[in-house]
Write a protein that holds these residues in place. Sequence first.
Motif, short mmCIF file in Angstrom:
data_model
loop_
_atom_site.label_atom_id
_atom_site.label_comp_id
_atom_site.label_asym_id
_atom_site.label_seq_id
_atom_site.Cartn_x
_atom_site.Cartn_y
_atom_site.Cartn_z
N ASP A 14 58.31 44.82 33.03
CA ASP A 14 58.89 43.67 33.74
C ASP A 14 57.80 42.70 34.20
OD1 ASP A 14 61.38 44.81 33.38
OD2 ASP A 14 61.47 45.68 35.40
N ARG A 15 56.67 43.25 34.68
CA ARG A 15 55.58 42.38 35.12
C ARG A 15 55.00 41.58 33.95
NH1 ARG A 15 51.67 46.28 38.66
NH2 ARG A 15 53.28 47.50 39.69
N VAL A 16 54.82 42.26 32.81
CA VAL A 16 54.28 41.59 31.63
C VAL A 16 55.21 40.46 31.21
CG1 VAL A 16 53.73 41.86 29.19
CG2 VAL A 16 52.95 43.58 30.83
N ARG A 17 56.49 40.73 31.16
CA ARG A 17 57.44 39.71 30.73
C ARG A 17 57.53 38.55 31.72
NH1 ARG A 17 61.86 43.79 27.94
NH2 ARG A 17 61.36 43.17 25.78
N ALA A 18 57.40 38.84 32.99
CA ALA A 18 57.41 37.76 33.99
C ALA A 18 56.22 36.84 33.79
CB ALA A 18 57.41 38.36 35.39
N GLN A 19 55.05 37.41 33.48
CA GLN A 19 53.87 36.59 33.23
C GLN A 19 54.03 35.79 31.94
OE1 GLN A 19 51.68 35.27 34.82
NE2 GLN A 19 49.58 35.99 34.46
N MET A 20 54.62 36.39 30.91
CA MET A 20 54.88 35.66 29.67
C MET A 20 55.75 34.44 29.95
SD MET A 20 55.60 38.91 27.12
CE MET A 20 56.19 37.87 25.74
N ALA A 21 56.77 34.62 30.76
CA ALA A 21 57.66 33.50 31.08
C ALA A 21 56.90 32.42 31.85
CB ALA A 21 58.86 34.01 31.88
N ARG A 22 56.06 32.82 32.81
CA ARG A 22 55.30 31.84 33.59
C ARG A 22 54.35 31.04 32.71
NH1 ARG A 22 55.26 36.04 37.58
NH2 ARG A 22 53.28 36.85 36.77
N LYS A 23 53.74 31.71 31.71
CA LYS A 23 52.75 31.06 30.87
C LYS A 23 53.36 30.48 29.59
CE LYS A 23 49.44 32.11 33.66
NZ LYS A 23 48.75 31.04 34.45
N GLN A 24 54.68 30.49 29.51
CA GLN A 24 55.41 29.94 28.36
C GLN A 24 54.95 30.60 27.05
OE1 GLN A 24 54.73 25.66 28.95
NE2 GLN A 24 56.76 25.51 29.85
N ILE A 25 54.84 31.92 27.10
CA ILE A 25 54.52 32.73 25.93
C ILE A 25 55.81 33.37 25.45
CG2 ILE A 25 53.31 34.79 25.14
CD1 ILE A 25 51.13 34.12 27.23
N ASP A 26 56.17 33.13 24.19
CA ASP A 26 57.43 33.65 23.67
C ASP A 26 57.30 35.11 23.22
OD1 ASP A 26 59.05 31.12 23.71
OD2 ASP A 26 57.40 30.47 22.41
N PHE A 27 56.17 35.42 22.58
CA PHE A 27 55.96 36.77 22.07
C PHE A 27 54.52 37.20 22.36
CE2 PHE A 27 59.22 34.89 19.30
CZ PHE A 27 60.25 35.82 19.48
N LEU A 28 54.33 38.52 22.45
CA LEU A 28 53.03 39.07 22.79
C LEU A 28 52.75 40.29 21.92
CD1 LEU A 28 50.53 39.25 24.72
CD2 LEU A 28 51.96 40.65 26.22
N PHE A 29 51.55 40.33 21.33
CA PHE A 29 51.10 41.50 20.58
C PHE A 29 49.95 42.14 21.33
CE2 PHE A 29 48.42 43.77 17.55
CZ PHE A 29 49.35 44.54 16.87
N VAL A 65 59.96 37.87 25.43
CA VAL A 65 60.34 37.81 26.84
C VAL A 65 61.63 38.60 27.07
CG1 VAL A 65 61.04 36.27 28.71
CG2 VAL A 65 59.17 35.60 27.20
N GLU A 66 62.50 38.61 26.08
CA GLU A 66 63.74 39.39 26.18
C GLU A 66 63.91 40.39 25.04
OE1 GLU A 66 66.94 36.63 26.42
OE2 GLU A 66 66.38 35.88 28.42
N GLN A 67 63.30 40.14 23.90
CA GLN A 67 63.47 41.01 22.73
C GLN A 67 62.41 42.09 22.68
OE1 GLN A 67 63.48 37.27 20.17
NE2 GLN A 67 64.78 38.64 18.96
N GLY A 68 62.74 43.16 21.95
CA GLY A 68 61.79 44.25 21.75
C GLY A 68 61.74 45.15 22.97
N PRO A 69 60.63 45.88 23.15
CA PRO A 69 59.43 45.90 22.31
C PRO A 69 59.59 46.78 21.07
CG PRO A 69 59.15 47.39 24.16
CD PRO A 69 60.48 46.73 24.34
N VAL A 70 58.71 46.51 20.08
CA VAL A 70 58.67 47.36 18.89
C VAL A 70 57.25 47.91 18.76
CG1 VAL A 70 60.49 46.07 17.71
CG2 VAL A 70 58.10 45.48 17.29
N LEU A 71 57.17 49.12 18.25
CA LEU A 71 55.89 49.78 18.01
C LEU A 71 55.55 49.69 16.54
CD1 LEU A 71 53.57 51.64 19.13
CD2 LEU A 71 55.01 53.58 18.46
N ILE A 72 54.30 49.33 16.26
CA ILE A 72 53.83 49.20 14.88
C ILE A 72 52.57 50.06 14.76
CG2 ILE A 72 53.16 47.58 13.07
CD1 ILE A 72 54.26 45.37 15.10
#
Length: 282
Positions: A14-29, A65-72
């Motif tokens: 939840d913390r990671v996704r909140a930061q993504m939203a604040r920084k306008q990051i759609d996806f994170l690897f 921000v809402e989808q995933g996560p997926v493991l690769i």
Amino acid sequence: MTHDLESVYQSHLDRVRAQMARKQIDFLFLPIGPEFYYLTGCEGPSYHDRMRVWGDWIDGVFLGVEQGPVLIYHSAFSDPLFIEMKETFIMPEDDPDPDATLARALGTFHTAGKAIATVKHAWAQTAFSLQQAAPQARFVTLNEPEWDEITSVKDEYELSLMREAAGMTVELMHEVASFIKVGMKVIDIKVEMLSQMAKRGVTPSFPPGIGCVNRDSDPDVRWNPQEIIQPLGVIAFDFGVTYKGYQTDFGRSLFVKDALPDRLQAWSVLTRIIQELTEMMG
């Protein structure tokens, strides 16, 4: 104290996704590393930082921000993951094209025109492969200060791990101090320290610094591994351990047999300064 680890790592997600939203990051690897550990509770393959394994550059977790996560990943993880993965993509054994697995994973997301972030220590090959897998995306970096905003406030579980790491570091110091004898070399002490770490299943957080200064020591040589421990010498330690994703940094000075008055005075002054500053900090 017991912890509901699923709840702990869900709060990290939840913390990671909140930061993504604040920084306008759609996806994170997040590749294998401390950020991956923070999110999943899994340190990943022990050899990852030291060996070259085919396909290792696709190892990581991808989330929106809402989808995933997926493991690769290219091979099985030995440690459990403490967050639920929506899907897992495994590179087939001896696959000549690991990037195809990465592309297949990212293909489940709508990345065109979106911002995809990764962290500073991601390998160049990882960045190239991500760009190939999402050619219409915009790539940015989640820098260390931005990640620090996520992790700056520790939960009780994180604090418990940090206390364990600190306690283990102190234990190591006591074990090594009891091992030291006049006549041995500094390198003997370093070997014992690394051996004690191995017994506890931890690794150094940085190359241990151990130095001895005797009356006849060369002032231009700070960390001489061949220096012989002599009475009235001073042994300085600068070391730490990596334990469950957390690292310590520890410093101590030991006087051999006895202390020369000027050295004891210097130690007393420095110790008093540290104590006073600690009290000011609370």
